[in-house]
Design an enzyme around this catalytic site. Sequence first.
Site, PDB file in Angstrom:
ATOM      1  N   HIS A  55       0.842  -1.205   0.000  1.00 20.00           N
ATOM      2  CA  HIS A  55       0.000   0.000   0.000  1.00 20.00           C
ATOM      3  C   HIS A  55       0.873   1.249   0.000  1.00 20.00           C
ATOM      4  O   HIS A  55       2.086   1.158   0.162  1.00 20.00           O
ATOM      5  CB  HIS A  55      -1.003  -0.012   1.163  1.00 20.00           C
ATOM      6  CG  HIS A  55      -0.413   0.093   2.538  1.00 20.00           C
ATOM      7  ND1 HIS A  55       0.418  -0.858   3.085  1.00 20.00           N
ATOM      8  CD2 HIS A  55      -0.535   1.055   3.494  1.00 20.00           C
ATOM      9  CE1 HIS A  55       0.760  -0.501   4.310  1.00 20.00           C
ATOM     10  NE2 HIS A  55       0.201   0.667   4.572  1.00 20.00           N
ATOM     11  N   HIS A  57       1.444   3.928   1.829  1.00 19.30           N
ATOM     12  CA  HIS A  57       1.999   4.691   2.952  1.00 19.30           C
ATOM     13  C   HIS A  57       3.526   4.766   2.889  1.00 19.30           C
ATOM     14  O   HIS A  57       4.194   3.805   2.522  1.00 19.30           O
ATOM     15  CB  HIS A  57       1.547   4.091   4.281  1.00 19.30           C
ATOM     16  CG  HIS A  57       0.127   4.416   4.612  1.00 19.30           C
ATOM     17  ND1 HIS A  57      -0.632   3.672   5.490  1.00 19.30           N
ATOM     18  CD2 HIS A  57      -0.681   5.423   4.174  1.00 19.30           C
ATOM     19  CE1 HIS A  57      -1.845   4.203   5.571  1.00 19.30           C
ATOM     20  NE2 HIS A  57      -1.898   5.259   4.785  1.00 19.30           N
ATOM     21  N   ASP A  59       5.864   4.686   5.021  1.00 22.41           N
ATOM     22  CA  ASP A  59       6.688   3.719   5.756  1.00 22.41           C
ATOM     23  C   ASP A  59       6.731   2.357   5.064  1.00 22.41           C
ATOM     24  O   ASP A  59       7.385   1.430   5.544  1.00 22.41           O
ATOM     25  CB  ASP A  59       6.228   3.584   7.219  1.00 22.41           C
ATOM     26  CG  ASP A  59       4.828   3.037   7.370  1.00 22.41           C
ATOM     27  OD1 ASP A  59       3.906   3.503   6.671  1.00 22.41           O
ATOM     28  OD2 ASP A  59       4.637   2.124   8.203  1.00 22.41           O
ATOM     29  N   HIS A  60       6.058   2.249   3.901  1.00 19.77           N
ATOM     30  CA  HIS A  60       6.093   1.010   3.121  1.00 19.77           C
ATOM     31  C   HIS A  60       6.700   1.194   1.728  1.00 19.77           C
ATOM     32  O   HIS A  60       7.141   0.226   1.124  1.00 19.77           O
ATOM     33  CB  HIS A  60       4.682   0.406   3.010  1.00 19.77           C
ATOM     34  CG  HIS A  60       4.133   0.030   4.350  1.00 19.77           C
ATOM     35  ND1 HIS A  60       4.034  -1.271   4.784  1.00 19.77           N
ATOM     36  CD2 HIS A  60       3.697   0.784   5.386  1.00 19.77           C
ATOM     37  CE1 HIS A  60       3.553  -1.293   6.020  1.00 19.77           C
ATOM     38  NE2 HIS A  60       3.342  -0.055   6.403  1.00 19.77           N
ATOM     39  N   HIS A 113      -7.602  -0.570   5.541  1.00 21.75           N
ATOM     40  CA  HIS A 113      -6.558   0.326   6.046  1.00 21.75           C
ATOM     41  C   HIS A 113      -6.369   1.470   5.046  1.00 21.75           C
ATOM     42  O   HIS A 113      -6.369   2.642   5.423  1.00 21.75           O
ATOM     43  CB  HIS A 113      -5.271  -0.466   6.232  1.00 21.75           C
ATOM     44  CG  HIS A 113      -4.094   0.336   6.700  1.00 21.75           C
ATOM     45  ND1 HIS A 113      -4.046   0.950   7.930  1.00 21.75           N
ATOM     46  CD2 HIS A 113      -2.909   0.618   6.097  1.00 21.75           C
ATOM     47  CE1 HIS A 113      -2.875   1.574   8.059  1.00 21.75           C
ATOM     48  NE2 HIS A 113      -2.176   1.392   6.968  1.00 21.75           N
ATOM     49  N   ASP A 130      -0.408  -3.663   6.267  1.00 25.61           N
ATOM     50  CA  ASP A 130      -1.037  -3.151   7.489  1.00 25.61           C
ATOM     51  C   ASP A 130      -2.523  -3.500   7.555  1.00 25.61           C
ATOM     52  O   ASP A 130      -3.321  -2.760   8.134  1.00 25.61           O
ATOM     53  CB  ASP A 130      -0.897  -1.618   7.562  1.00 25.61           C
ATOM     54  CG  ASP A 130       0.538  -1.175   7.800  1.00 25.61           C
ATOM     55  OD1 ASP A 130       1.412  -2.042   7.983  1.00 25.61           O
ATOM     56  OD2 ASP A 130       0.774   0.047   7.800  1.00 25.61           O
ATOM     57  N   HIS A 168       4.378  -4.612  10.664  1.00 26.29           N
ATOM     58  CA  HIS A 168       4.870  -3.987  11.897  1.00 26.29           C
ATOM     59  C   HIS A 168       4.969  -4.980  13.055  1.00 26.29           C
ATOM     60  O   HIS A 168       4.223  -5.949  13.111  1.00 26.29           O
ATOM     61  CB  HIS A 168       3.919  -2.868  12.347  1.00 26.29           C
ATOM     62  CG  HIS A 168       3.892  -1.677  11.438  1.00 26.29           C
ATOM     63  ND1 HIS A 168       4.656  -0.560  11.655  1.00 26.29           N
ATOM     64  CD2 HIS A 168       3.178  -1.439  10.305  1.00 26.29           C
ATOM     65  CE1 HIS A 168       4.413   0.335  10.691  1.00 26.29           C
ATOM     66  NE2 HIS A 168       3.524  -0.170   9.863  1.00 26.29           N
TER      67      HIS A 168
END
Length: 256
Positions: A55, A57, A59-60, A113, A130, A168
């Site tokens: 996805h 985001h 942090d990905h 999400h 996530d 995570h």
Amino acid sequence: MNDISVFPVRAFQDNYVWTLRQGSNAAVVDPGDAKPVLAYLKAQKLKLTAILNTHHHADHVGGNAELLEHFPVPVYGPYDERIPTVSHRVREGDRFTLQEFGVEFEVFEIPGHTKSHIAFYGGGMLYCGDTLFACGCGRLFEGTPAQMYDSLAKLAQLPAATRVYCGHEYTMANIKFGKAVEAGNAELAKWEQAAGAQRAKDEPTLPSTLAQEKLANPFLRCEQPEVIAAASKHAGKPLKDPVSVLGAIREWKNNF
Ligand code: ZN
Ligand code: FE
């Protein structure tokens, strides 16, 4: 089967960049940061051959561009313009093979999400970003409880032995919440013991298995009487359908 191994490269506070390796080849899932990935590849003398994104985001996907400067590899990801570095867009039912690993991945669309979140399933492994966490699920940033319910139900249909690689290290906090929801579930106490021992040694608690998730993850147990009762109590009204139960415990978790 072949001899793929999967190494957790850590990024930020609690992200894992799952790194598949076979021989001198590596593929990474959700590289939010290129630095620790490049350091690992260099130390292990590995060559990157593919990037997978679940996805959009940061942090990905935040490490995509820098990794591509070093390794011009295909990037598999969702149909979402918010990830401009994706070269191979994939949707529900699509399959592709990572040749170097001899693994075919199947794609599932799992909104909740985010609206374009996808999962990759292959070789007995599930990369679910996530959406499904060990003993939990992601926050509903762009989706509804109904979407998250359907997405989790879709993943839950995969074989029980499927190894769940989520994005995570949230397991201990999720188990703590699970115990608040379902105090009578002995699986949660067992899991807390095992995961606590792993964390004490600074080891990942992942992957989990779908079998384990079905036994303990409250978000996969919205039909269980104890989960329905706890959700209803917290919501202050009787909840009758599993989607409402999921919505209620997700809100509860947001403030837990
Ligand atoms: Zn996310
Ligand atoms: Fe994340």
